[in-house]
Scaffold this active site. Structure first.
Site, PDB file in Angstrom:
ATOM      1  N   SER A  53      36.246  53.944 -90.317  1.00 40.93           N
ATOM      2  CA  SER A  53      36.238  54.021 -88.861  1.00 40.93           C
ATOM      3  C   SER A  53      37.664  53.991 -88.325  1.00 40.93           C
ATOM      4  CB  SER A  53      35.444  52.833 -88.305  1.00 40.93           C
ATOM      5  OG  SER A  53      35.364  52.915 -86.905  1.00 40.93           O
ATOM      6  N   CYS A  58      30.409  44.002 -84.561  1.00 38.29           N
ATOM      7  CA  CYS A  58      31.512  44.930 -84.284  1.00 38.29           C
ATOM      8  C   CYS A  58      32.470  44.347 -83.254  1.00 38.29           C
ATOM      9  CB  CYS A  58      30.993  46.232 -83.700  1.00 38.29           C
ATOM     10  SG  CYS A  58      29.926  47.133 -84.780  1.00 38.29           S
ATOM     11  N   SER A  89      35.945  55.897 -83.288  1.00 40.49           N
ATOM     12  CA  SER A  89      35.668  55.009 -82.164  1.00 40.49           C
ATOM     13  C   SER A  89      36.073  55.756 -80.899  1.00 40.49           C
ATOM     14  CB  SER A  89      36.474  53.710 -82.320  1.00 40.49           C
ATOM     15  OG  SER A  89      36.050  53.036 -83.477  1.00 40.49           O
ATOM     16  N   LEU A  90      35.105  56.406 -80.300  1.00 38.09           N
ATOM     17  CA  LEU A  90      35.399  57.283 -79.161  1.00 38.09           C
ATOM     18  C   LEU A  90      35.355  56.497 -77.847  1.00 38.09           C
ATOM     19  CD1 LEU A  90      35.993  60.266 -78.468  1.00 38.09           C
ATOM     20  CD2 LEU A  90      33.535  60.598 -78.205  1.00 38.09           C
ATOM     21  N   HIS A  91      34.220  55.921 -77.567  1.00 40.14           N
ATOM     22  CA  HIS A  91      34.040  54.980 -76.449  1.00 40.14           C
ATOM     23  C   HIS A  91      34.273  55.540 -75.048  1.00 40.14           C
ATOM     24  CE1 HIS A  91      33.671  52.169 -79.658  1.00 40.14           C
ATOM     25  NE2 HIS A  91      34.931  51.869 -79.787  1.00 40.14           N
ATOM     26  N   CYS A 108      43.014  47.706 -78.257  1.00 42.26           N
ATOM     27  CA  CYS A 108      41.798  48.066 -77.501  1.00 42.26           C
ATOM     28  C   CYS A 108      41.356  46.867 -76.649  1.00 42.26           C
ATOM     29  CB  CYS A 108      40.678  48.485 -78.447  1.00 42.26           C
ATOM     30  SG  CYS A 108      41.093  49.946 -79.407  1.00 42.26           S
ATOM     31  N   CYS A 129      31.556  45.025 -94.986  1.00 44.64           N
ATOM     32  CA  CYS A 129      32.483  45.485 -93.950  1.00 44.64           C
ATOM     33  C   CYS A 129      33.829  44.823 -94.223  1.00 44.64           C
ATOM     34  CB  CYS A 129      31.933  45.089 -92.584  1.00 44.64           C
ATOM     35  SG  CYS A 129      33.049  45.462 -91.222  1.00 44.64           S
ATOM     36  N   CYS A 148      45.793  43.615 -85.756  1.00 45.52           N
ATOM     37  CA  CYS A 148      45.741  45.042 -85.434  1.00 45.52           C
ATOM     38  C   CYS A 148      46.691  45.292 -84.274  1.00 45.52           C
ATOM     39  CB  CYS A 148      44.316  45.414 -85.015  1.00 45.52           C
ATOM     40  SG  CYS A 148      44.086  47.162 -84.631  1.00 45.52           S
ATOM     41  N   ASN A 155      29.601  44.050 -77.667  1.00 40.61           N
ATOM     42  CA  ASN A 155      29.437  42.645 -78.051  1.00 40.61           C
ATOM     43  C   ASN A 155      30.444  41.807 -77.286  1.00 40.61           C
ATOM     44  OD1 ASN A 155      27.434  43.061 -80.125  1.00 40.61           O
ATOM     45  ND2 ASN A 155      29.059  44.000 -81.330  1.00 40.61           N
ATOM     46  N   GLY A 198      41.611  45.547 -88.094  1.00 42.83           N
ATOM     47  CA  GLY A 198      42.663  46.498 -88.441  1.00 42.83           C
ATOM     48  C   GLY A 198      42.271  47.940 -88.234  1.00 42.83           C
ATOM     49  N   GLU A 199      43.286  48.797 -88.205  1.00 45.57           N
ATOM     50  CA  GLU A 199      43.078  50.235 -88.075  1.00 45.57           C
ATOM     51  C   GLU A 199      43.397  50.860 -89.444  1.00 45.57           C
ATOM     52  OE1 GLU A 199      41.891  52.753 -86.153  1.00 45.57           O
ATOM     53  OE2 GLU A 199      42.684  53.973 -87.774  1.00 45.57           O
ATOM     54  N   GLU A 230      38.841  38.295 -92.384  1.00 45.39           N
ATOM     55  CA  GLU A 230      37.389  38.134 -92.319  1.00 45.39           C
ATOM     56  C   GLU A 230      36.697  39.411 -92.812  1.00 45.39           C
ATOM     57  OE1 GLU A 230      36.743  34.845 -88.849  1.00 45.39           O
ATOM     58  OE2 GLU A 230      36.500  36.920 -88.237  1.00 45.39           O
ATOM     59  N   CYS A 281      38.280  44.410 -77.942  1.00 51.36           N
ATOM     60  CA  CYS A 281      38.149  44.031 -79.348  1.00 51.36           C
ATOM     61  C   CYS A 281      38.912  42.747 -79.665  1.00 51.36           C
ATOM     62  CB  CYS A 281      38.669  45.181 -80.221  1.00 51.36           C
ATOM     63  SG  CYS A 281      38.439  44.890 -81.982  1.00 51.36           S
TER      64      CYS A 281
HETATM   65  N1  SAH Z   1      40.267  50.192 -85.902  1.00 52.96           N
HETATM   66  C1  SAH Z   1      39.139  50.921 -86.412  1.00 52.96           C
HETATM   67  C2  SAH Z   1      38.246  50.084 -87.270  1.00 52.96           C
HETATM   68  C3  SAH Z   1      37.529  48.967 -86.516  1.00 52.96           C
HETATM   69  S1  SAH Z   1      35.850  49.282 -86.630  1.00 52.96           S
HETATM   70  C4  SAH Z   1      38.410  51.570 -85.271  1.00 52.96           C
HETATM   71  O1  SAH Z   1      38.847  51.451 -84.140  1.00 52.96           O
HETATM   72  O2  SAH Z   1      37.455  52.292 -85.504  1.00 52.96           O
HETATM   73  C5  SAH Z   1      35.201  48.232 -85.431  1.00 52.96           C
HETATM   74  C6  SAH Z   1      34.347  48.996 -84.460  1.00 52.96           C
HETATM   75  O3  SAH Z   1      33.857  48.088 -83.467  1.00 52.96           O
HETATM   76  C7  SAH Z   1      35.129  50.051 -83.724  1.00 52.96           C
HETATM   77  O4  SAH Z   1      34.292  51.138 -83.459  1.00 52.96           O
HETATM   78  C8  SAH Z   1      35.465  49.313 -82.449  1.00 52.96           C
HETATM   79  O5  SAH Z   1      35.808  50.181 -81.403  1.00 52.96           O
HETATM   80  C9  SAH Z   1      34.179  48.575 -82.191  1.00 52.96           C
HETATM   81  N2  SAH Z   1      34.308  47.445 -81.301  1.00 52.96           N
HETATM   82  C10 SAH Z   1      35.416  46.750 -81.017  1.00 52.96           C
HETATM   83  N3  SAH Z   1      35.143  45.771 -80.158  1.00 52.96           N
HETATM   84  C11 SAH Z   1      33.824  45.842 -79.906  1.00 52.96           C
HETATM   85  C12 SAH Z   1      32.949  45.077 -79.117  1.00 52.96           C
HETATM   86  N4  SAH Z   1      33.388  44.040 -78.419  1.00 52.96           N
HETATM   87  N5  SAH Z   1      31.661  45.430 -79.076  1.00 52.96           N
HETATM   88  C13 SAH Z   1      31.211  46.480 -79.815  1.00 52.96           C
HETATM   89  N6  SAH Z   1      31.986  47.227 -80.595  1.00 52.96           N
HETATM   90  C14 SAH Z   1      33.287  46.916 -80.631  1.00 52.96           C
END
Ligand code: SAH
Length: 341
Positions: A188, A330, A211-213, A108, A97, A104, A287, A156-157, A84, A111
């Site tokens: 990312s 995202c 993607s720190l979170h 996480c 995007c 992946c 999301n 994917g990463e 996608e 995701c």
């Molecule tokens: N694997 C890479 C590329 C994915 S980018 C990464 O981790 O950065 C997708 C982005 O959306 C990442 O920042 C991921 O952490 C974020 N993401 C994943 N699930 C999400 C969700 N349910 N709501 C908001 N952001 C999310």
């Protein structure tokens, strides 16, 4: 597959088939025009038969349009894998995007992309194809580019598929290609430290997005398994290294999850670890992903946290959510249409 090749490599290929050299430009033009082999009009049946096994085979199996104009495409590749990709329309242009893997393996907890694990890596050409098809949909061609920006933020990463992604970055920013400058590309990553350093050493200059979170390793480990392999402090050192080498400000993504990482105390800690760094924080109210139990904060709450960070001297904004109604936002992309249903 021919989209994995640079123009020079296509010239070599054409030579190896004993075809005249001008055929290379014609093939290159068709590839970058997002054409299927049947849509090419300036190559004879005989030539098509010669290149067919190497020419990309693909089919757009679904195209959804969101109320906000965001488009989500499901693309079937030669082996039947489905990836996608999303097209986002902004005032200043069009961003694609792209996905970099089928599935992946990062796991996480919030995701959708990781739900079925990793199926396989995408090749450079398969990543490029996603951009070229949206470019075509917008009426663009090789010479007249309609896509202005690319983000590697789909399934994917990217740094878990380093060689193919590096090749993709070279192809997409090549002068003779669609020529999207690395300044207009964001990569990312969940923070593969060695690969971040390699990206800098290999002289890439894309915008690095982490993607720190979480503001500390304890919280991060609860939602991101990769936190068991790398500490936040190691990721931040790698970001400093990337900044030193490229001069590019690093962006931190922070999905706000209710009762997990979104208290004022969490923001206070975040501001401490980022203080003094040339960076920007993107706050994203999580999301929803139906299989995952985690819940996002309201946008109002996100703005409150943003203001708090700003007051602490940290540049932060709340990311506009686009395409949520078509599961194109995202973390909502998957490797199978309607997968998990
Ligand atoms: N694997 C890479 C590329 C994915 S980018 C990464 O981790 O950065 C997708 C982005 O959306 C990442 O920042 C991921 O952490 C974020 N993401 C994943 N699930 C999400 C969700 N349910 N709501 C908001 N952001 C999310």
């Amino acid at each position: 597959m021919l989209l994995d090749y640079s123009l020079n490599e296509i010239k070599e290929y054409v030579k190896s088939l004993n075809l005249p050299s001008f055929r290379a430009e014609q093939i290159f033009d068709a590839l970058y025009g997002g054409k299927s082999i049947d849509e090419i009009t300036n190559l004879s049946k005989e030539i098509k038969a010669k290149i067919e096994k190497d020419y990309p085979k693909f089919e757009i199996v679904k195209l959804l349009e969101s109320a906000d104009g965001t488009k989500k495409m499901a693309l079937a590749l030669s082996d039947g894998s489905i990836v996608e990709s999303v097209l986002l329309k902004y005032k200043y242009g069009h961003t694609v995007c792209v996905s970099t893997q089928v599935g992946c393996r990062m796991g996480c907890k919030f995701c959708a992309s990781t739900l079925g694990g990793l199926k396989r890596n995408l090749s450079a050409g398969e990543i490029l194809l996603q951009v070229l098809l949206f470019n075509k949909m917008l009426g663009g061609t090789l010479k007249k580019r309609a896509v202005t920006n690319v983000v590697l933020m789909g399934c994917g990463e990217p740094l878990d598929n380093y060689e193919n992604v590096a090749k993709f970055l070279r192809l997409i920013s090549a002068n003779e290609g669609i020529n999207i400058s690395q300044r207009n590309i964001s990569l990312s990553t969940c923070g593969l430290v060695d690969k971040i350093k390699k990206l800098a050493d290999d002289h890439f200059s894309v915008t690095l997005t982490i993607s720190l979170h979480a503001p500390n390793d304890e919280i991060r480990k609860k939602i991101m398994p990769i936190a068991n392999a790398y500490k936040i402090s190691e990721i931040l050192s790698a970001c400093d290294y990337y900044f030193e080498k490229t001069g590019r400000r690093v962006v931190f993504e922070y999905a706000l999850i209710k009762n997990v990482n979104s208290s004022l105390e969490n923001m206070e800690e975040l501001s401490h670890i980022l203080r003094g760094r040339s960076c920007h924080v993107n706050l994203i109210p999580l999301n929803s992903v139906k299989e995952q139990a985690l819940v996002g904060v309201t946008r109002k709450e996100a703005y409150r946290l943003m203001t708090y960070l700003n007051e602490k001297g940290i540049s932060a904004t709340v990311r506009r959510t686009m395409g949520e109604d078509i599961e194109g936002a995202c973390g909502q992309l998957r490797n199978k249409l309607g997968g998990g249903k």
